[in-house]
Design a protein around this motif. Sequence first.
Motif, PDB file in Angstrom:
ATOM      1  N   VAL A  27       0.801  -1.224   0.000  1.00  0.00           N
ATOM      2  CA  VAL A  27       0.000   0.000   0.000  1.00  0.00           C
ATOM      3  C   VAL A  27       0.841   1.284   0.000  1.00  0.00           C
ATOM      4  CG1 VAL A  27      -0.332   0.095   2.529  1.00  0.00           C
ATOM      5  CG2 VAL A  27      -2.049   1.087   1.006  1.00  0.00           C
ATOM      6  N   PRO A  28       2.016   1.372   0.646  1.00  0.00           N
ATOM      7  CA  PRO A  28       2.802   2.611   0.550  1.00  0.00           C
ATOM      8  C   PRO A  28       3.285   2.912  -0.866  1.00  0.00           C
ATOM      9  CG  PRO A  28       3.522   1.293   2.428  1.00  0.00           C
ATOM     10  CD  PRO A  28       2.634   0.429   1.595  1.00  0.00           C
ATOM     11  N   ALA A  47      -2.868  10.289  -5.424  1.00  0.00           N
ATOM     12  CA  ALA A  47      -2.217   9.168  -4.735  1.00  0.00           C
ATOM     13  C   ALA A  47      -2.519   9.200  -3.246  1.00  0.00           C
ATOM     14  CB  ALA A  47      -0.708   9.225  -4.972  1.00  0.00           C
ATOM     15  N   ALA A  48      -2.545  10.409  -2.669  1.00  0.00           N
ATOM     16  CA  ALA A  48      -2.829  10.549  -1.237  1.00  0.00           C
ATOM     17  C   ALA A  48      -4.237  10.076  -0.902  1.00  0.00           C
ATOM     18  CB  ALA A  48      -2.641  12.007  -0.810  1.00  0.00           C
ATOM     19  N   VAL A  49      -5.202  10.486  -1.724  1.00  0.00           N
ATOM     20  CA  VAL A  49      -6.595  10.078  -1.498  1.00  0.00           C
ATOM     21  C   VAL A  49      -6.749   8.572  -1.680  1.00  0.00           C
ATOM     22  CG1 VAL A  49      -8.957  10.255  -2.367  1.00  0.00           C
ATOM     23  CG2 VAL A  49      -7.549  12.316  -2.151  1.00  0.00           C
ATOM     24  N   LEU A  50      -6.153   8.046  -2.758  1.00  0.00           N
ATOM     25  CA  LEU A  50      -6.243   6.611  -3.027  1.00  0.00           C
ATOM     26  C   LEU A  50      -5.589   5.803  -1.911  1.00  0.00           C
ATOM     27  CD1 LEU A  50      -7.044   4.337  -4.963  1.00  0.00           C
ATOM     28  CD2 LEU A  50      -4.839   4.640  -6.115  1.00  0.00           C
ATOM     29  N   VAL A 132      -0.243  12.958   4.966  1.00  0.00           N
ATOM     30  CA  VAL A 132      -1.092  11.777   4.784  1.00  0.00           C
ATOM     31  C   VAL A 132      -0.465  10.543   5.419  1.00  0.00           C
ATOM     32  CG1 VAL A 132      -2.019  10.184   3.071  1.00  0.00           C
ATOM     33  CG2 VAL A 132      -2.222  12.638   2.716  1.00  0.00           C
ATOM     34  N   PHE A 133       0.832  10.321   5.147  1.00  0.00           N
ATOM     35  CA  PHE A 133       1.479   9.132   5.697  1.00  0.00           C
ATOM     36  C   PHE A 133       1.647   9.251   7.209  1.00  0.00           C
ATOM     37  CE2 PHE A 133       5.066   6.245   6.568  1.00  0.00           C
ATOM     38  CZ  PHE A 133       4.588   5.101   5.964  1.00  0.00           C
ATOM     39  N   GLY A 134       1.903  10.477   7.687  1.00  0.00           N
ATOM     40  CA  GLY A 134       2.006  10.682   9.131  1.00  0.00           C
ATOM     41  C   GLY A 134       0.695  10.360   9.832  1.00  0.00           C
ATOM     42  N   PHE A 135      -0.418  10.829   9.256  1.00  0.00           N
ATOM     43  CA  PHE A 135      -1.744  10.544   9.820  1.00  0.00           C
ATOM     44  C   PHE A 135      -2.049   9.050   9.773  1.00  0.00           C
ATOM     45  CE2 PHE A 135      -6.235   9.695   8.970  1.00  0.00           C
ATOM     46  CZ  PHE A 135      -6.835  10.233  10.100  1.00  0.00           C
ATOM     47  N   ALA A 136      -1.801   8.439   8.612  1.00  0.00           N
ATOM     48  CA  ALA A 136      -2.095   7.011   8.449  1.00  0.00           C
ATOM     49  C   ALA A 136      -1.240   6.156   9.380  1.00  0.00           C
ATOM     50  CB  ALA A 136      -1.872   6.592   7.000  1.00  0.00           C
TER      51      ALA A 136
END
Length: 232
Positions: A27-28, A47-50, A132-136
Amino acid sequence: MKKTGDQLDIIVKILILIGMFLLVLLVPTILQIGGAFPNVSWAIYAAAVLFIVVYIGIAYLGWWILKPNLTRPQFTKFTSEEINTVFKTYGLILILNMVFNIVMKMVFHSDATENQNNINALLSSNTVTLIVFGFAGAFIAPFVEEFIFRGIIISYFFKHRAWWLSIILSGVIFSLGHASSNPISFALYATMGMILAYTFKKSGQIKMSIAVHMLNNTVAMILTIVGLLLTK
Protein backbone atom coordinates in the motif's frame (compact mmCIF):
# COMPACT_ATOMS: atom_id res chain seq x y z
CA MET A 1 -22.22 -16.75 7.46
CA LYS A 2 -18.47 -16.18 7.52
CA LYS A 3 -16.32 -19.05 8.69
CA THR A 4 -14.08 -18.84 11.73
CA GLY A 5 -10.44 -19.89 11.70
CA ASP A 6 -11.41 -23.25 13.22
CA GLN A 7 -13.63 -23.97 10.22
CA LEU A 8 -11.02 -23.17 7.57
CA ASP A 9 -8.40 -25.44 6.03
CA ILE A 10 -4.82 -24.62 7.03
CA ILE A 11 -3.92 -23.80 3.40
CA VAL A 12 -6.78 -21.31 3.18
CA LYS A 13 -5.70 -19.68 6.44
CA ILE A 14 -2.11 -19.35 5.22
CA LEU A 15 -3.28 -17.85 1.91
CA ILE A 16 -5.46 -15.32 3.74
CA LEU A 17 -2.54 -14.32 5.93
CA ILE A 18 -0.15 -14.01 2.96
CA GLY A 19 -2.70 -11.95 1.04
CA MET A 20 -3.22 -9.49 3.91
CA PHE A 21 0.54 -9.36 4.54
CA LEU A 22 1.21 -8.41 0.91
CA LEU A 23 -1.50 -5.74 0.96
CA VAL A 24 0.15 -4.08 3.96
CA LEU A 25 3.57 -4.18 2.28
CA LEU A 26 2.35 -2.82 -1.06
CA VAL A 27 0.00 0.00 0.00
CA PRO A 28 2.80 2.61 0.55
CA THR A 29 3.71 2.09 -3.12
CA ILE A 30 0.68 4.23 -3.97
CA LEU A 31 2.32 7.25 -2.35
CA GLN A 32 5.67 6.44 -3.93
CA ILE A 33 4.07 6.39 -7.39
CA GLY A 34 2.39 9.75 -6.75
CA GLY A 35 5.69 11.20 -5.53
CA ALA A 36 7.42 10.05 -8.70
CA PHE A 37 5.70 12.94 -10.51
CA PRO A 38 6.70 15.98 -8.41
CA ASN A 39 5.73 18.41 -11.18
CA VAL A 40 2.22 16.98 -11.50
CA SER A 41 0.42 18.21 -8.40
CA TRP A 42 -2.82 16.33 -9.11
CA ALA A 43 -0.92 13.01 -9.16
CA ILE A 44 0.35 13.57 -5.63
CA TYR A 45 -3.11 14.49 -4.32
CA ALA A 46 -4.76 11.61 -6.17
CA ALA A 47 -2.22 9.17 -4.74
CA ALA A 48 -2.83 10.55 -1.24
CA VAL A 49 -6.60 10.08 -1.50
CA LEU A 50 -6.24 6.61 -3.03
CA PHE A 51 -3.75 5.61 -0.32
CA ILE A 52 -6.14 6.58 2.49
CA VAL A 53 -9.12 4.87 0.83
CA VAL A 54 -7.19 1.65 0.17
CA TYR A 55 -5.63 1.62 3.64
CA ILE A 56 -9.02 2.05 5.32
CA GLY A 57 -10.33 -0.69 3.02
CA ILE A 58 -7.57 -3.03 4.20
CA ALA A 59 -8.48 -2.22 7.81
CA TYR A 60 -12.13 -3.02 7.12
CA LEU A 61 -11.20 -6.27 5.35
CA GLY A 62 -9.00 -7.29 8.27
CA TRP A 63 -11.81 -6.62 10.74
CA TRP A 64 -14.30 -8.49 8.52
CA ILE A 65 -12.02 -11.55 8.57
CA LEU A 66 -11.23 -11.28 12.27
CA LYS A 67 -14.64 -10.49 13.76
CA PRO A 68 -16.22 -14.00 13.49
CA ASN A 69 -13.32 -15.39 15.56
CA LEU A 70 -13.97 -13.10 18.54
CA THR A 71 -16.30 -14.20 21.29
CA ARG A 72 -16.56 -11.00 23.35
CA PRO A 73 -17.16 -7.28 22.70
CA GLN A 74 -13.94 -5.65 21.51
CA PHE A 75 -14.40 -1.88 21.52
CA THR A 76 -15.95 -1.23 24.90
CA LYS A 77 -15.20 1.97 26.82
CA PHE A 78 -11.72 2.00 28.33
CA THR A 79 -11.57 1.62 32.10
CA SER A 80 -8.97 3.44 34.19
CA GLU A 81 -7.20 0.11 34.74
CA GLU A 82 -7.05 -0.54 30.99
CA ILE A 83 -5.67 2.95 30.33
CA ASN A 84 -3.03 2.34 32.98
CA THR A 85 -2.12 -0.96 31.30
CA VAL A 86 -1.81 0.78 27.92
CA PHE A 87 0.67 3.33 29.26
CA LYS A 88 2.65 0.72 31.19
CA THR A 89 2.91 -1.48 28.11
CA TYR A 90 3.99 1.46 25.98
CA GLY A 91 6.61 2.31 28.60
CA LEU A 92 7.98 -1.23 28.39
CA ILE A 93 8.16 -1.02 24.58
CA LEU A 94 9.88 2.36 24.82
CA ILE A 95 12.54 1.06 27.22
CA LEU A 96 13.19 -2.05 25.13
CA ASN A 97 13.45 0.04 21.95
CA MET A 98 16.01 2.30 23.62
CA VAL A 99 18.05 -0.74 24.68
CA PHE A 100 17.88 -2.33 21.22
CA ASN A 101 18.85 0.97 19.56
CA ILE A 102 21.86 1.37 21.86
CA VAL A 103 23.04 -2.17 21.11
CA MET A 104 22.44 -1.65 17.37
CA LYS A 105 24.54 1.53 17.44
CA MET A 106 27.33 -0.24 19.30
CA VAL A 107 27.39 -3.29 17.04
CA PHE A 108 26.34 -1.95 13.64
CA HIS A 109 27.09 1.78 14.14
CA SER A 110 23.53 2.66 13.19
CA ASP A 111 20.86 4.27 15.37
CA ALA A 112 17.96 3.81 12.92
CA THR A 113 16.36 0.69 11.50
CA GLU A 114 15.91 0.21 7.75
CA ASN A 115 12.17 0.58 8.30
CA GLN A 116 12.69 3.97 9.94
CA ASN A 117 14.96 5.07 7.10
CA ASN A 118 12.27 4.09 4.59
CA ILE A 119 9.67 6.06 6.56
CA ASN A 120 11.97 9.10 6.70
CA ALA A 121 12.52 8.95 2.94
CA LEU A 122 8.79 8.75 2.24
CA LEU A 123 7.93 11.56 4.66
CA SER A 124 10.63 13.75 3.11
CA SER A 125 9.33 13.36 -0.45
CA ASN A 126 6.67 16.11 -0.29
CA THR A 127 4.37 17.92 2.15
CA VAL A 128 1.20 16.08 1.09
CA THR A 129 2.84 12.69 1.63
CA LEU A 130 4.22 13.84 4.98
CA ILE A 131 0.75 14.79 6.22
CA VAL A 132 -1.09 11.78 4.78
CA PHE A 133 1.48 9.13 5.70
CA GLY A 134 2.01 10.68 9.13
CA PHE A 135 -1.74 10.54 9.82
CA ALA A 136 -2.09 7.01 8.45
CA GLY A 137 0.92 5.75 10.38
CA ALA A 138 -0.44 7.10 13.64
CA PHE A 139 -4.16 6.36 13.32
CA ILE A 140 -4.84 3.78 10.59
CA ALA A 141 -1.79 1.49 10.68
CA PRO A 142 -2.46 0.38 14.30
CA PHE A 143 -5.89 -0.95 13.28
CA VAL A 144 -4.60 -2.60 10.09
CA GLU A 145 -1.57 -4.22 11.71
CA GLU A 146 -3.33 -5.33 14.88
CA PHE A 147 -6.23 -6.90 12.98
CA ILE A 148 -3.72 -8.85 10.86
CA PHE A 149 -0.58 -9.50 12.94
CA ARG A 150 -2.38 -10.00 16.24
CA GLY A 151 -6.04 -10.74 15.58
CA ILE A 152 -5.90 -13.01 12.54
CA ILE A 153 -2.64 -14.78 13.42
CA ILE A 154 -3.64 -15.53 17.00
CA SER A 155 -7.23 -16.45 16.10
CA TYR A 156 -6.24 -18.64 13.14
CA PHE A 157 -3.12 -20.41 14.38
CA PHE A 158 -2.54 -22.24 17.70
CA LYS A 159 -5.68 -20.66 19.18
CA HIS A 160 -6.51 -23.53 21.52
CA ARG A 161 -3.02 -24.76 22.35
CA ALA A 162 0.60 -23.68 22.68
CA TRP A 163 -0.34 -20.33 24.31
CA TRP A 164 3.08 -18.76 23.72
CA LEU A 165 3.59 -20.16 20.23
CA SER A 166 1.01 -17.84 18.68
CA ILE A 167 2.62 -14.89 20.45
CA ILE A 168 6.05 -15.78 19.06
CA LEU A 169 4.59 -16.35 15.58
CA SER A 170 2.85 -12.98 15.74
CA GLY A 171 6.08 -11.22 16.68
CA VAL A 172 8.17 -12.90 13.98
CA ILE A 173 5.67 -12.22 11.16
CA PHE A 174 5.21 -8.65 12.39
CA SER A 175 8.97 -8.15 12.17
CA LEU A 176 9.05 -9.63 8.67
CA GLY A 177 6.66 -6.87 7.65
CA HIS A 178 9.11 -4.18 8.81
CA ALA A 179 12.35 -3.83 6.86
CA SER A 180 15.31 -4.98 8.94
CA SER A 181 18.92 -4.61 7.87
CA ASN A 182 20.39 -6.59 10.76
CA PRO A 183 19.40 -9.18 13.41
CA ILE A 184 19.06 -6.57 16.16
CA SER A 185 16.51 -4.48 14.29
CA PHE A 186 14.64 -7.69 13.45
CA ALA A 187 14.63 -8.63 17.15
CA LEU A 188 13.41 -5.12 18.04
CA TYR A 189 10.26 -5.40 15.91
CA ALA A 190 9.74 -9.06 16.85
CA THR A 191 9.85 -8.17 20.54
CA MET A 192 7.41 -5.30 20.05
CA GLY A 193 5.10 -7.64 18.13
CA MET A 194 5.24 -10.23 20.90
CA ILE A 195 4.42 -7.61 23.56
CA LEU A 196 1.42 -6.45 21.54
CA ALA A 197 0.36 -10.07 20.98
CA TYR A 198 0.59 -10.80 24.70
CA THR A 199 -1.47 -7.66 25.42
CA PHE A 200 -4.21 -8.79 23.03
CA LYS A 201 -4.21 -12.41 24.15
CA LYS A 202 -4.13 -11.61 27.86
CA SER A 203 -6.93 -9.03 27.67
CA GLY A 204 -8.97 -10.78 24.99
CA GLN A 205 -9.64 -7.38 23.40
CA ILE A 206 -7.96 -6.11 20.26
CA LYS A 207 -8.60 -2.53 21.40
CA MET A 208 -5.81 -2.92 23.96
CA SER A 209 -3.04 -3.74 21.51
CA ILE A 210 -4.42 -1.13 19.08
CA ALA A 211 -4.25 1.53 21.79
CA VAL A 212 -0.63 0.66 22.68
CA HIS A 213 0.33 0.52 19.01
CA MET A 214 -1.39 3.84 18.30
CA LEU A 215 0.36 5.54 21.22
CA ASN A 216 3.72 4.19 20.08
CA ASN A 217 3.20 5.21 16.43
CA THR A 218 1.82 8.67 17.27
CA VAL A 219 4.80 9.57 19.45
CA ALA A 220 7.23 8.11 16.89
CA MET A 221 5.59 10.00 14.00
CA ILE A 222 5.61 13.30 15.88
CA LEU A 223 9.28 12.93 16.78
CA THR A 224 10.17 11.85 13.22
CA ILE A 225 8.31 14.73 11.56
CA VAL A 226 9.70 17.32 13.98
CA GLY A 227 13.20 15.94 13.38
CA LEU A 228 12.78 16.14 9.60
CA LEU A 229 11.43 19.70 9.76
CA LEU A 230 14.31 20.84 11.97
CA THR A 231 16.90 19.47 9.56
CA LYS A 232 15.45 21.32 6.55
